[in-house]
Enzyme design. Structure first.
Site, PDB file in Angstrom:
ATOM      1  N   SER A 143       0.851  -1.190   0.000  1.00 33.94           N
ATOM      2  CA  SER A 143       0.000   0.000   0.000  1.00 33.94           C
ATOM      3  C   SER A 143       0.888   1.243   0.000  1.00 33.94           C
ATOM      4  O   SER A 143       1.753   1.372  -0.865  1.00 33.94           O
ATOM      5  CB  SER A 143      -0.965  -0.036   1.197  1.00 33.94           C
ATOM      6  OG  SER A 143      -1.966   0.957   1.065  1.00 33.94           O
ATOM      7  N   GLU A 249      -1.393  -2.467  -8.415  1.00 34.00           N
ATOM      8  CA  GLU A 249      -2.655  -2.790  -7.730  1.00 34.00           C
ATOM      9  C   GLU A 249      -3.237  -1.492  -7.198  1.00 34.00           C
ATOM     10  O   GLU A 249      -2.540  -0.493  -7.063  1.00 34.00           O
ATOM     11  CB  GLU A 249      -2.412  -3.806  -6.615  1.00 34.00           C
ATOM     12  CG  GLU A 249      -1.473  -3.348  -5.507  1.00 34.00           C
ATOM     13  CD  GLU A 249      -2.135  -2.507  -4.411  1.00 34.00           C
ATOM     14  OE1 GLU A 249      -3.376  -2.588  -4.268  1.00 34.00           O
ATOM     15  OE2 GLU A 249      -1.426  -1.770  -3.713  1.00 34.00           O
ATOM     16  N   HIS A 319      -4.799  -5.271  -2.096  1.00 32.50           N
ATOM     17  CA  HIS A 319      -5.404  -5.147  -0.776  1.00 32.50           C
ATOM     18  C   HIS A 319      -6.379  -6.303  -0.553  1.00 32.50           C
ATOM     19  O   HIS A 319      -7.594  -6.121  -0.397  1.00 32.50           O
ATOM     20  CB  HIS A 319      -6.121  -3.805  -0.650  1.00 32.50           C
ATOM     21  CG  HIS A 319      -5.200  -2.633  -0.546  1.00 32.50           C
ATOM     22  ND1 HIS A 319      -4.382  -2.232  -1.575  1.00 32.50           N
ATOM     23  CD2 HIS A 319      -4.973  -1.759   0.482  1.00 32.50           C
ATOM     24  CE1 HIS A 319      -3.693  -1.162  -1.205  1.00 32.50           C
ATOM     25  NE2 HIS A 319      -4.033  -0.863   0.040  1.00 32.50           N
TER      26      HIS A 319
END
Length: 349
Positions: A143, A249, A319
């Protein structure tokens, strides 16, 4: 006149000899050799840091301490672990100082962030990259931690790791990937996981890979969160992507924003450098309610298919659970038809 001509010829020959012996400098610093951190072992000390968003509940820190102990390691808390500066886990220089301190500490083997959120890009100018290069060790996260693991790799050529943060689930498959890469030093092959139990059938329907362009490619693996990665393009904290395999992502973004971010990578010349491409999961990225929205698949295909490089869509990276541990800056081979990422060598020593 004759002696003058001889002098000129002698100088010219000397200059040519010097050029042959010393290649012309391009003005770009030579890439340092790849660095691998030492592997984890039972009893290794793991430094827990908060380089991005703040931790508001002491209970969450207790959970991460228990996670590290459950892995058979010894937790060590950064001095500023519970600091808070608005939504950040303390002032930028303090968060950077915690990371510098753990890299300098010969007893610490690995560095594990509490969480992502936002803030890692802000501390990149304050990290001591010479210190980090002299003391290579494991640093892992995903992230917002994308900025941290990419920045350190770009500045030091240390293999870093896109993997769990402290507050992820640490279920069996996630822990297994973490241990096999960082403790057992295996050369793993990653692909979408399948389970045999009835309770997992819906997951198998959800996480399916689709080939964009078939083929195989080799290159160093670089990637992470699309928003965070896009935000450091053009900075000294973005690794060299020439001949790289890029994975992306995202989470909770409108399709037009995904398009905007990928368009930025395209016009910045990022995509033209790649040997291969992987798009992972984009949780909560549904088409807008407005009539005429593109789908996520259409956006990704629009940008990637014209490149003609091996590429696929739907890798279990993002995630989601489990979070696999992927080596950043290490050479891998991908197969866009099978949807696999194969490490070509161990990532730790």
């Amino acid at each position: 006149m004759s002696s003058r001509r001889q002098f000129i010829e002698t100088v010219a020959k000397s200059a040519i000899a010097t050029l042959i012996a010393s290649p012309l400098k391009s003005g770009k610093a030579a890439t340092p050799p790849i660095l691998k951190p030492a592997r984890l072992k039972p009893g290794s000390i793991v430094g827990i840091v908060s380089p991005a968003s703040a931790t508001f509940l002491r209970e969450e820190l207790d959970i991460v301490i228990d996670v590290v102990r459950g892995l058979g390691m010894v937790p060590k808390l950064a001095p500023h672990i519970l600091d808070r500066y608005g939504y950040l886990g303390g002032k930028d220089k303090d968060r950077a100082a915690d990371i510098n301190q753990f890299f300098a500490d010969p007893k610490v083997t690995a560095i594990l962030p509490m969480r992502g959120g936002w803030g890692c890009s802000r501390i990149l100018p304050y990290l001591d990259y010479q210190l980090i290069r002299k003391n290579p060790k494991i640093i892992v996260g995903f992230s917002d931690i994308t900025a941290l693991i990419l920045g350190i790799n770009a500045k030091t050529n240390l293999v870093t790791f896109h993997g769990p943060n402290g507050l992820t689930s640490w279920r069996t498959k996630q822990t297994d990937s973490f241990r096999r890469v960082l403790e057992s030093a295996e050369t793993m092959t990653f692909q979408n996981l399948k389970d045999d139990g009835d309770e997992s059938r819906l997951m198998q329907l959800k996480y399916r890979q689709q080939t964009i362009t078939p083929g195989r490619a080799q290159g160093k693996l670089i990637g992470g969160n699309l928003s965070v990665l896009s935000g450091i393009v053009g900075s000294p904290y973005m690794p060299d992507l020439n001949g790289a395999i890029l994975f992306l992502e995202e989470i909770n973004e409108n399709i037009y924003r995904i398009d905007r971010l990928m368009t930025h990578l395209k016009i910045a010349g990022v995509f033209n450098k790649l040997a291969g491409f992987i798009f992972g999961q984009c949780k909560g990225c549904s088409p807008d309610a407005d009539y005429g929205s593109l789908t996520l698949e259409e956006v990704v295909w629009d940008h990637i298919q014209p490149l003609g490089i091996p590429s696929w869509y739907g890798a279990m990276i993002g995630h989601i659970e489990p979070i696999v541990t992927l080596p950043i800056g290490l050479d891998v081979e991908i197969d866009a038809t099978a949807g696999t990422i194969r490490m070509l060598e161990p990532a730790v020593v």
